[in-house]
Design an enzyme around this catalytic site. Structure first.
Site, PDB file in Angstrom:
ATOM      1  N   ASP A 187     -41.370 -24.592  43.282  1.00  0.00           N
ATOM      2  CA  ASP A 187     -42.652 -23.970  43.731  1.00  0.00           C
ATOM      3  C   ASP A 187     -43.407 -23.632  42.461  1.00  0.00           C
ATOM      4  OD1 ASP A 187     -41.685 -24.310  46.247  1.00  0.00           O
ATOM      5  OD2 ASP A 187     -41.813 -22.240  46.825  1.00  0.00           O
TER       6      ASP A 187
ATOM      7  N   GLU B  66     -36.410 -31.626  50.311  1.00  0.00           N
ATOM      8  CA  GLU B  66     -36.416 -30.198  50.749  1.00  0.00           C
ATOM      9  C   GLU B  66     -35.042 -29.545  50.775  1.00  0.00           C
ATOM     10  OE1 GLU B  66     -39.224 -28.474  50.403  1.00  0.00           O
ATOM     11  OE2 GLU B  66     -40.282 -29.694  52.070  1.00  0.00           O
TER      12      GLU B  66
ATOM     13  N   GLY C 179     -47.605 -17.359  53.935  1.00  0.00           N
ATOM     14  CA  GLY C 179     -46.850 -17.544  54.726  1.00  0.00           C
ATOM     15  C   GLY C 179     -46.962 -18.910  55.425  1.00  0.00           C
TER      16      GLY C 179
HETATM   17  C1  GLA Z   1     -39.166 -22.650  49.094  1.00  0.00           C
HETATM   18  C2  GLA Z   1     -38.530 -21.899  47.690  1.00  0.00           C
HETATM   19  C3  GLA Z   1     -38.225 -23.672  46.930  1.00  0.00           C
HETATM   20  C4  GLA Z   1     -37.507 -24.380  47.782  1.00  0.00           C
HETATM   21  C5  GLA Z   1     -38.111 -24.681  49.127  1.00  0.00           C
HETATM   22  C6  GLA Z   1     -37.245 -25.753  49.983  1.00  0.00           C
HETATM   23  O1  GLA Z   1     -40.392 -22.997  49.152  1.00  0.00           O
HETATM   24  O2  GLA Z   1     -39.166 -21.272  47.000  1.00  0.00           O
HETATM   25  O3  GLA Z   1     -37.814 -23.141  45.903  1.00  0.00           O
HETATM   26  O4  GLA Z   1     -36.195 -24.442  47.814  1.00  0.00           O
HETATM   27  O5  GLA Z   1     -38.208 -23.417  49.753  1.00  0.00           O
HETATM   28  O6  GLA Z   1     -37.259 -26.933  49.234  1.00  0.00           O
END
Ligand code: GLA
Length: 374
Positions: A160, A22, A110
């Site tokens: 993501d 993360e 969210g």
């Molecule tokens: C969000 C961002 C990702 C990543 C996560 C944390 O989801 O869109 O790119 O940085 O937070 O891991």
């Protein structure tokens, strides 16, 4: 009921859960997400105009986007992600065709499960389908990331959008965010299940706090890059960190420590998954949460309470927040036969501790982009 026959294509892109890794994608680290069956579906047909007409299965809103003037839709409440996605598609020199798009999103907004990536990726894939352009999932993921950064104003990494576009049913993805090399890893949990629970804390200032973390890691890289000979923080070894840590101001030192140790945890998690060792995988999830809480400071009291409740159940191997944080979901590894008892216990405990009601989601590990001609 949607009249599918009235449309030309049905296009989907997935939400995602991140198992571990993360806040390291934008530092060039390896992350370990999986695409979910919670997804955004776009039903699309050409309409012979210059407009993209948007409607939703779950909202009364109707929005018409002029494809010649997409920049003007930045502050729309609904339709801004689609406008940003169309703008990036257009700027990439692709053919854009006026169309009607009915959007059906089952990723909770969210929630930290990447509803925005699912919307962006599926919208671009739908524009490609209706224009007869090639569907290249990696290219679409990169354009969707640009939309998130340049249009929605979140300076995000690639995790993501990549997971949303390129996910594979039954598999997690070990994604190297520096090279975009991706290894698919079958999710075999040997008697355990993944459980996703939303803490339902209303978000606020998420974008600015996310961008602030990113700026802090940039500052860490700037301070260390020459002395450690690195081009991204994920390349800093634990040994190098120990040697240079005193050069960093307190807060930046904590952020960098999280990045370096989280990168290590991803490697260990990969081994644990391959060995079917859920006890170790669970412990790594717990450590990740602790680090996100104290070193990276992106959890908040609701996520902490939810993770603690989960970790307190005897059938839980480990639990942590997933996604950007500041609210949203936890992911827990739980003995399959005890999942119902686990959920009951965690929901009650969490409500008692915080006053909020949490929500559990049923989701499978699923494919990224799918395109079906109707
Ligand atoms: C969000 C961002 C990702 C990543 C996560 C944390 O989801 O869109 O790119 O940085 O937070 O891991």
């Amino acid at each position: 009921m949607t009249d599918e026959k009235a449309y030309a294509y049905k296009v989907t892109a997935a939400g995602r859960v991140n198992i571990i890794g993360e806040h390291i994608d934008y530092c060039g680290g390896k992350v370990f997400p999986a695409a979910l069956s919670l997804k955004n579906t776009v039903y699309v047909r050409p309409n012979g105009t210059n407009n993209i007409n948007l409607s939703w299965t779950t909202l009364p809103d109707k929005v018409s986007l002029d494809t010649e003037n997409l920049l003007r839709y930045k502050s729309l409440k609904y339709g801004n992600y689609q406008a940003g996605s169309a703008l990036m598609w257009r700027r990439a020199g692709k053919k854009i065709v006026g169309c009607d798009m009915l959007q059906d999103c089952t990723v909770p907004f969210g929630s930290g499960l990447s509803s925005s990536a699912a919307i962006e990726v599926s919208t671009i894939a739908a524009l490609a389908a209706v224009a007869g352009e090639e569907i290249d999932p990696v290219e679409i993921a990169l354009l969707a990331q640009k939309a998130e950064r340049e249009f929605a104003g979140v300076n995000c990494g690639i995790m993501d959008q990549y997971a949303s576009a390129c996910g594979k049913s039954g598999n997690a993805m070990l994604l190297d965010c520096k090279t975009l090399k991706c290894e698919y890893v079958p999710v075999k949990l040997g008697g355990y299940s993944l459980v996703i629970i939303n803490c339902n804390k209303p978000h606020n200032l998420v974008e600015s706090r996310y961008n602030e973390r990113r700026a802090e890691t940039d500052a860490g890289l700037e301070a260390l890059k020459d002395i450690a000979g690195i081009t991204c923080l994920a390349d800093l070894t634990l040994k190098q960190f120990d040697r240079c840590a005193s050069l960093l101001h307190n807060k930046i030192r904590y952020r960098v420590k999280h990045v370096v140790e989280e990168c290590e945890r991803v490697k260990l998690a990969q081994n644990a998954m391959a060995a079917g060792d859920m006890v170790t995988l669970g412990r790594l999830l717990n450590e990740s949460h602790t680090s996100l809480r104290y070193l990276y400071e992106v959890t908040g009291k609701e996520l902490d309470a939810l993770a603690a409740a989960a970790q307190g159940h005897p059938a839980c191997a480990g639990s942590r927040m997933t996604g950007g944080g500041f609210g949203g979901c936890t992911i827990s590894i739980v003995r399959t036969e005890a999942v119902e008892d686990f959920k009951k216990y965690v929901l009650a405990r969490y409500e008692k501790d915080t006053g909020y009601k949490a929500t559990c989601y049923e989701a499978e590990i699923s494919d990224g982009i799918t395109v079906q001609k109707l």
